[in-house]
Design a protein around this motif. Structure first.
Motif, short mmCIF file in Angstrom:
data_model
loop_
_atom_site.label_atom_id
_atom_site.label_comp_id
_atom_site.label_asym_id
_atom_site.label_seq_id
_atom_site.Cartn_x
_atom_site.Cartn_y
_atom_site.Cartn_z
N THR A 149 0.81 -1.21 0.00
CA THR A 149 0.00 0.00 0.00
C THR A 149 0.85 1.26 0.00
O THR A 149 0.32 2.35 0.18
CB THR A 149 -0.92 0.03 1.24
OG1 THR A 149 -0.11 0.03 2.42
CG2 THR A 149 -1.84 -1.16 1.26
N THR A 159 -0.60 5.00 -0.20
CA THR A 159 -0.46 5.80 1.00
C THR A 159 0.21 7.13 0.68
O THR A 159 -0.17 8.18 1.19
CB THR A 159 0.35 5.04 2.07
OG1 THR A 159 -0.31 3.81 2.35
CG2 THR A 159 0.47 5.85 3.35
N TYR A 198 -3.38 12.98 5.37
CA TYR A 198 -2.76 12.44 6.56
C TYR A 198 -2.09 13.56 7.36
O TYR A 198 -2.21 13.66 8.56
CB TYR A 198 -1.73 11.38 6.19
CG TYR A 198 -2.29 10.00 6.06
CD1 TYR A 198 -1.72 8.92 6.72
CD2 TYR A 198 -3.42 9.76 5.28
CE1 TYR A 198 -2.22 7.64 6.60
CE2 TYR A 198 -3.93 8.50 5.15
CZ TYR A 198 -3.35 7.44 5.81
OH TYR A 198 -3.87 6.18 5.68
N ARG A 230 -6.60 6.78 10.28
CA ARG A 230 -6.80 5.34 10.25
C ARG A 230 -7.49 4.83 9.01
O ARG A 230 -7.38 3.65 8.67
CB ARG A 230 -7.63 4.91 11.48
CG ARG A 230 -6.96 5.20 12.80
CD ARG A 230 -7.80 4.70 13.98
NE ARG A 230 -9.02 5.48 14.18
CZ ARG A 230 -10.25 5.06 13.90
NH1 ARG A 230 -10.43 3.84 13.39
NH2 ARG A 230 -11.30 5.83 14.12
N ASN A 233 -7.38 4.91 5.61
CA ASN A 233 -6.77 4.19 4.50
C ASN A 233 -6.21 2.84 4.91
O ASN A 233 -6.25 1.87 4.15
CB ASN A 233 -5.69 5.05 3.84
CG ASN A 233 -6.28 6.07 2.88
OD1 ASN A 233 -7.48 6.07 2.61
ND2 ASN A 233 -5.45 6.96 2.38
N ASP A 234 -5.68 2.76 6.13
CA ASP A 234 -5.21 1.47 6.62
C ASP A 234 -6.38 0.49 6.78
O ASP A 234 -6.24 -0.71 6.54
CB ASP A 234 -4.49 1.64 7.95
CG ASP A 234 -3.12 2.30 7.80
OD1 ASP A 234 -2.57 2.27 6.68
OD2 ASP A 234 -2.62 2.86 8.80
N ALA A 285 -6.83 -3.06 4.70
CA ALA A 285 -6.93 -4.33 5.44
C ALA A 285 -8.14 -5.17 5.05
O ALA A 285 -8.28 -6.30 5.52
CB ALA A 285 -6.97 -4.03 6.94
#
Length: 430
Positions: free
Chosen positions: A3, A7, A14, A393, A395-396, A400
């Motif tokens: 990613t 990212t 972010y 959080r 995008n993570d 996942a």
């Protein structure tokens, strides 16, 4: 899947999210703030929970009219004077009501912030509800309702909600009806203003050239004298209804608008993001989605087709729509059903899943490219209860999402093979 590239694409939001401050005024009013002085603008977004679900029986459209009247004169200024003061200082002030909230937005140059906040204070606390303004806004709402009667898309949307939520406030038209709007009196607007606009159901987000201390003071200036507690009633939890047969609304037009859908997944449910990724693959991904490819590109059945998730505070919907020639309506719906069944039976491919995650991660930055967009995103995140660190959080969480997660979401959305289908037009074969 790596990613790192996605990212990096999302680095800007972010960085912005690390600057989100929780500001609490001396009077206890909370706001989320992103302080940014590079551009001399201030954007403020706010919402009061309630919305059109608070319309009294037989008085549908009250919240819509209230929103339309808040900037039509306030305090010592009638409508013309109030609007002129906004225009002279290039201040943008808007209000609108949806099913779950009454919302407002303010955008101003920093040098006019004092005047902008004062005008907002007047609009929120001292709307005049002058007779001529009420008549004007009522006429605008009624004109919109007459237009709806001739617009297949609007008719399909209204009837979809009516049948998805029978005997529930979500099923009522947000703008009311032509029979209800004339019955709304000034005292109804005053009562809804008093009940809905309170500190207990208020959410605020601000972005731009303002510091936390100044915002804290302004929060009390603008909202501090509102009632402490709202007099609203939370609608009962409800599961959207489905139907075995399509609902057809006859309109003499060459194309039918088809709306389809059923129960969705709540925003705070662990399966919401898997369902969000699944929806992107099915019909939310514009040119890349399965439905766009099958309905438009391969068969030429429609110019557009899309699906979405709509989490409401007391329910959740999965829905979609398309418009097609009357003689091809049955074929279009058949293709849509087949793609949903295929995703349920087989799931997406690994490539589809990887590309969906990559797009949703990479495109997230586009939600944060202006002050107003950032403020709207912060407001919605706050209202949804996702936490002040959600931008960090998000995008993570998307990265996942696994194939098993998406398959599970498909089971929850589509396993019973039932949908509500509403068509406005003269569709053949339904």
């Amino acid at each position: 899947m790596t990613t790192s590239a996605a990212t990096k694409t999302a680095e800007q939001p972010y960085r912005a999210s690390h600057r989100v401050q929780r500001v609490v005024s001396p009077g206890g009013i909370e706001a989320w703030l992103v302080e940014e002085h590079a551009v001399p603008l201030v954007a403020l977004e706010f919402a009061f929970l309630g919305g059109t679900t608070q319309d009294a029986p037989g008085k549908g459209g009250t919240a819509t009219m209230l929103a339309g009247l808040l900037d039509e004169g306030a305090g010592p200024h009638d409508s013309a004077a109030f609007q002129q003061m906004l225009a002279d200082r290039a201040i943008e002030l808007h209000f609108f009501a949806d099913r779950d909230s009454l919302r407002g937005s303010l955008k101003t140059l920093r040098r006019h912030a004092d005047e902008a906040f004062d005008l907002l204070r007047l609009a929120v606390n001292e709307p005049r509800f002058d007779a001529d303004a009420i008549a004007r806004v009522r006429a605008q709402v009624e004109a919109g309702l007459r237009h709806v009667l001739k617009d297949p898309d609007a008719v399909a949307r209204e009837q979809f909600f009516r049948h998805a939520f029978p005997d529930h406030p979500y099923g009522r038209p947000p703008q009311g009806t032509l029979a209800e709007v004339p019955a709304i009196a000034r005292e109804d607007l005053v009562a809804m203003h008093r009940a809905t606009m309170a500190r207990s159901n208020l959410f605020v987000a601000a972005v731009g050239a303002i510091d936390g201390a100044t915002l804290a003071a302004r929060l009390d200036d603008i909202f501090g004298t509102l009632p402490a507690t709202a007099g609203i009633a939370q609608p009962a939890e409800v599961v959207p209804a489905t139907a075995d047969a399509p609902v057809v609304v006859d309109i003499d037009v060459p194309q039918s608008v088809i709306r389809f859908g059923g129960p969705g997944i709540a925003r705070l449910d662990d399966d919401y993001l898997p369902a969000y990724v699944l929806n992107h693959i099915l019909g939310g991904g514009s040119f890349t989605s399965r439905l766009f490819q099958e309905v438009r590109e391969k068969r030429g059945l429609a110019y557009s087709v899309h699906t979405s998730l709509l989490p409401l505070r007391s329910s959740a919907l999965f829905g979609g729509s398309t418009a097609t020639k009357n003689e091809r309506a049955a074929e279009s719906l058949s293709v849509i059903r087949a793609e949903i069944a295929d995703l349920l039976a087989k799931g997406p491919s690994e490539d589809e899943l990887a590309k969906a995650r990559q797009f949703l991660i990479g495109s997230y930055a586009l939600h944060f490219d202006t002050s107003a967009k950032i403020a709207r995103q912060l407001l919605q995140i706050s209202m949804d209860g996702l936490g002040i660190d959600y931008i960090d959080r998000r995008n993570d969480l998307v990265a996942a999402v696994t194939m098993a997660d998406v398959r599970r979401a498909a089971e929850r959305l589509f396993a019973d093979n039932r949908m509500l289908v509403v068509a406005a037009g003269r569709p053949e074969g339904l």
